[in-house]
Design an enzyme around this catalytic site. Structure first.
Site, mmCIF file in Angstrom:
data_model
loop_
_atom_site.group_PDB
_atom_site.id
_atom_site.type_symbol
_atom_site.label_atom_id
_atom_site.label_comp_id
_atom_site.label_asym_id
_atom_site.label_seq_id
_atom_site.Cartn_x
_atom_site.Cartn_y
_atom_site.Cartn_z
ATOM 1 N N GLY A 34 -1.279 -5.554 -2.458
ATOM 2 C CA GLY A 34 -1.879 -4.226 -2.333
ATOM 3 C C GLY A 34 -2.989 -4.079 -1.301
ATOM 4 O O GLY A 34 -3.652 -3.035 -1.276
ATOM 5 N N ALA B 148 -3.599 3.125 -12.555
ATOM 6 C CA ALA B 148 -2.981 2.814 -11.258
ATOM 7 C C ALA B 148 -1.588 3.438 -11.160
ATOM 8 O O ALA B 148 -1.216 3.980 -10.113
ATOM 9 C CB ALA B 148 -2.909 1.300 -11.059
ATOM 10 N N THR C 185 2.870 -0.829 -23.800
ATOM 11 C CA THR C 185 2.776 0.256 -24.775
ATOM 12 C C THR C 185 3.667 1.388 -24.260
ATOM 13 O O THR C 185 3.281 2.161 -23.384
ATOM 14 C CB THR C 185 1.302 0.748 -24.871
ATOM 15 O OG1 THR C 185 0.452 -0.395 -24.936
ATOM 16 C CG2 THR C 185 1.074 1.642 -26.064
ATOM 17 N N SER D 260 -17.085 -3.818 -2.875
ATOM 18 C CA SER D 260 -16.178 -2.841 -2.252
ATOM 19 C C SER D 260 -16.038 -3.042 -0.740
ATOM 20 O O SER D 260 -17.013 -3.260 -0.031
ATOM 21 C CB SER D 260 -16.693 -1.422 -2.518
ATOM 22 O OG SER D 260 -15.903 -0.509 -1.782
ATOM 23 N N LYS D 261 -14.800 -2.924 -0.279
ATOM 24 C CA LYS D 261 -14.520 -3.050 1.154
ATOM 25 C C LYS D 261 -14.537 -1.676 1.837
ATOM 26 O O LYS D 261 -14.344 -1.575 3.052
ATOM 27 C CB LYS D 261 -13.153 -3.707 1.362
ATOM 28 C CG LYS D 261 -13.071 -5.143 0.842
ATOM 29 C CD LYS D 261 -11.700 -5.714 1.155
ATOM 30 C CE LYS D 261 -11.409 -7.120 0.694
ATOM 31 N NZ LYS D 261 -12.346 -7.871 -0.061
ATOM 32 N N SER D 262 -14.741 -0.602 1.068
ATOM 33 C CA SER D 262 -14.643 0.747 1.640
ATOM 34 C C SER D 262 -15.625 0.997 2.788
ATOM 35 O O SER D 262 -15.230 1.594 3.794
ATOM 36 C CB SER D 262 -14.829 1.797 0.546
ATOM 37 O OG SER D 262 -13.720 1.758 -0.317
ATOM 38 N N THR E 59 -14.485 4.826 -7.428
ATOM 39 C CA THR E 59 -13.710 3.717 -7.991
ATOM 40 C C THR E 59 -14.133 3.473 -9.443
ATOM 41 O O THR E 59 -14.910 4.247 -10.013
ATOM 42 C CB THR E 59 -13.828 2.476 -7.060
ATOM 43 O OG1 THR E 59 -12.908 1.487 -7.516
ATOM 44 C CG2 THR E 59 -15.231 1.895 -7.021
ATOM 45 N N LYS F 226 -13.149 7.265 -11.969
ATOM 46 C CA LYS F 226 -12.110 8.114 -11.376
ATOM 47 C C LYS F 226 -11.809 9.352 -12.225
ATOM 48 O O LYS F 226 -11.532 10.414 -11.698
ATOM 49 C CB LYS F 226 -10.834 7.301 -11.125
ATOM 50 C CG LYS F 226 -10.984 6.335 -9.944
ATOM 51 C CD LYS F 226 -9.668 5.670 -9.610
ATOM 52 C CE LYS F 226 -9.800 4.821 -8.364
ATOM 53 N NZ LYS F 226 -8.533 4.240 -7.935
HETATM 54 P P1 ATR Z 1 -5.581 0.430 -14.162
HETATM 55 O O1 ATR Z 1 -6.545 1.550 -13.898
HETATM 56 O O2 ATR Z 1 -5.778 -0.772 -13.270
HETATM 57 O O3 ATR Z 1 -4.163 0.889 -14.207
HETATM 58 P P2 ATR Z 1 -5.597 0.430 -17.029
HETATM 59 O O4 ATR Z 1 -5.589 1.918 -17.004
HETATM 60 O O5 ATR Z 1 -6.490 -0.274 -17.998
HETATM 61 O O6 ATR Z 1 -5.986 -0.142 -15.609
HETATM 62 O O7 ATR Z 1 -4.087 -0.065 -17.232
HETATM 63 C C1 ATR Z 1 -3.728 -1.411 -17.247
HETATM 64 C C2 ATR Z 1 -2.212 -1.502 -17.316
HETATM 65 O O8 ATR Z 1 -1.840 -2.893 -17.288
HETATM 66 C C3 ATR Z 1 -1.609 -0.924 -18.588
HETATM 67 O O9 ATR Z 1 -0.325 -0.417 -18.303
HETATM 68 C C4 ATR Z 1 -1.511 -2.171 -19.482
HETATM 69 O O10 ATR Z 1 -0.557 -2.077 -20.513
HETATM 70 P P3 ATR Z 1 -0.929 -1.332 -21.909
HETATM 71 O O11 ATR Z 1 -0.894 0.137 -21.616
HETATM 72 O O12 ATR Z 1 0.127 -1.754 -22.861
HETATM 73 O O13 ATR Z 1 -2.302 -1.828 -22.282
HETATM 74 C C5 ATR Z 1 -1.077 -3.190 -18.465
HETATM 75 N N1 ATR Z 1 -1.385 -4.576 -18.847
HETATM 76 C C6 ATR Z 1 -2.584 -5.192 -18.872
HETATM 77 N N2 ATR Z 1 -2.472 -6.474 -19.256
HETATM 78 C C7 ATR Z 1 -1.142 -6.680 -19.494
HETATM 79 C C8 ATR Z 1 -0.362 -7.806 -19.918
HETATM 80 N N3 ATR Z 1 -0.927 -8.993 -20.183
HETATM 81 N N4 ATR Z 1 0.976 -7.656 -20.041
HETATM 82 C C9 ATR Z 1 1.554 -6.461 -19.780
HETATM 83 N N5 ATR Z 1 0.882 -5.363 -19.374
HETATM 84 C C10 ATR Z 1 -0.437 -5.473 -19.235
#
Ligand code: ATR
Length: 270
Positions: A237, A129, A151, A14-16, A61, A65
């Site tokens: 980011g 995120a 999804t 972490s950079k915090s 983090t 969260k």
């Molecule tokens: P974070 O907290 O970083 O947002 P997360 O809650 O696990 O992590 O969400 C990851 C996001 O990246 C989700 O929207 C995921 O899509 P799904 O909801 O369909 O799983 C998306 N994601 C991860 N890998 C992906 C890929 N190879 N192609 C498209 N979307 C991807």
């Protein structure tokens, strides 16, 4: 001296601490800010102990969260939508939680002279995120926001929770409409991957913002540049990381630090 920490697992990267210590030095504020690792099932006990021994505030983090959101008895509207918090503190004997990621994103866009008012925004991804950022984006009065996710149902859930008429959900394979700004909140760039998606929606893009950052152009920003035009402004980011920290600092100390020094420092180190 006031005590702060960032809690997570893993946390060593972490950079915090560096960011908050740099802000504190700039403003002549004395504080301690350390890394706090917790076992995944020990979040509550670790946080109880931190505050019982005089701690003032915690940044939170992965993977805690949502635990931080549940821990607090008073949460901000941004935390409520995200069902997550990255800032936890005790005020008037009440545990309060906020999530500063969304405002960090918007502030970083402003730093790059990008105003979202009236813009057509495409947000890719509907995980933590995206949920943490969406309300801050809606607050900027864009023309509309489409949340597209692999999804689709998860994107629909965010749209339902926010209930704003300029927000809609989509799958990744057929994204309708034209956009000025694309924001990647998927975790794809972490593994140098790109989402499998319809790229026609990139045709009119002028800004590509990737919430991930790397020492090199992220895979997502590269992907947009390759599928649109070379004039696209591609931003990663790192600035969002700095600005979300500045917002937490503001909550705790009542003063917003200048972020240029730490931006330069991290960019050189990264
Ligand atoms: P974070 O907290 O970083 O947002 P997360 O809650 O696990 O992590 O969400 C990851 C996001 O990246 C989700 O929207 C995921 O899509 P799904 O909801 O369909 O799983 C998306 N994601 C991860 N890998 C992906 C890929 N190879 N192609 C498209 N979307 C991807």
């Amino acid at each position: 001296m006031k005590q702060f920490a960032v809690i997570g697992n893993p946390i060593a990267h972490s950079k915090s601490p560096l960011i908050h210590q740099t802000f504190a030095k700039q403003l002549n504020i004395e504080l301690s800010y350390v890394l706090l690792e917790s076992e995944p099932d020990q979040f509550k006990q670790t946080v109880d102990k931190f505050f019982a021994s005089g701690g003032t505030g915690l940044n939170v983090t992965t993977p805690f969260k949502n635990d931080a959101y549940l821990y607090a008895s008073q949460v901000s509207s941004h935390s409520q939508i995200a069902e997550a918090a990255n800032t936890l503190y005790k005020e008037d004997n009440i545990f309060k939680a906020d999530t500063t990621d969304g405002i960090g994103l918007v502030t970083d866009l402003k730093f790059h002279n990008i105003d979202l008012k009236g813009k057509r925004i495409l947000v890719l991804g509907a995980g933590g995120a995206a949920k943490g950022a969406i309300l801050a984006l809606v607050d900027q009065s864009p023309k509309h926001i489409v949340i597209a996710n692999r999804t689709k149902q998860k994107a629909e859930q965010i749209v339902t929770a926010i209930n704003s008429n300029n927000l809609s959900a989509s799958s990744l394979d057929k994204i309708e409409g034209e956009f000025d700004v694309v924001i990647n909140s998927t975790s794809c760039s972490i593994t140098d991957d790109v989402p499998e998606m319809d790229t026609a929606c990139f045709n009119n893009i002028s800004v590509s913002y990737d919430m991930s950052y790397k020492p090199y152009q992220t895979s997502f920003n590269k992907f947009v540049l390759e599928n649109s035009n070379p004039d696209v402004k591609a931003i990663d980011g790192l600035g969002m990381l700095v600005e979300q920290a500045a917002e937490s600092f503001l909550i705790w100390h009542g003063v917003r630090p200048d972020t240029s020094q730490i931006r330069n420092l991290l960019r050189k180190a990264n």
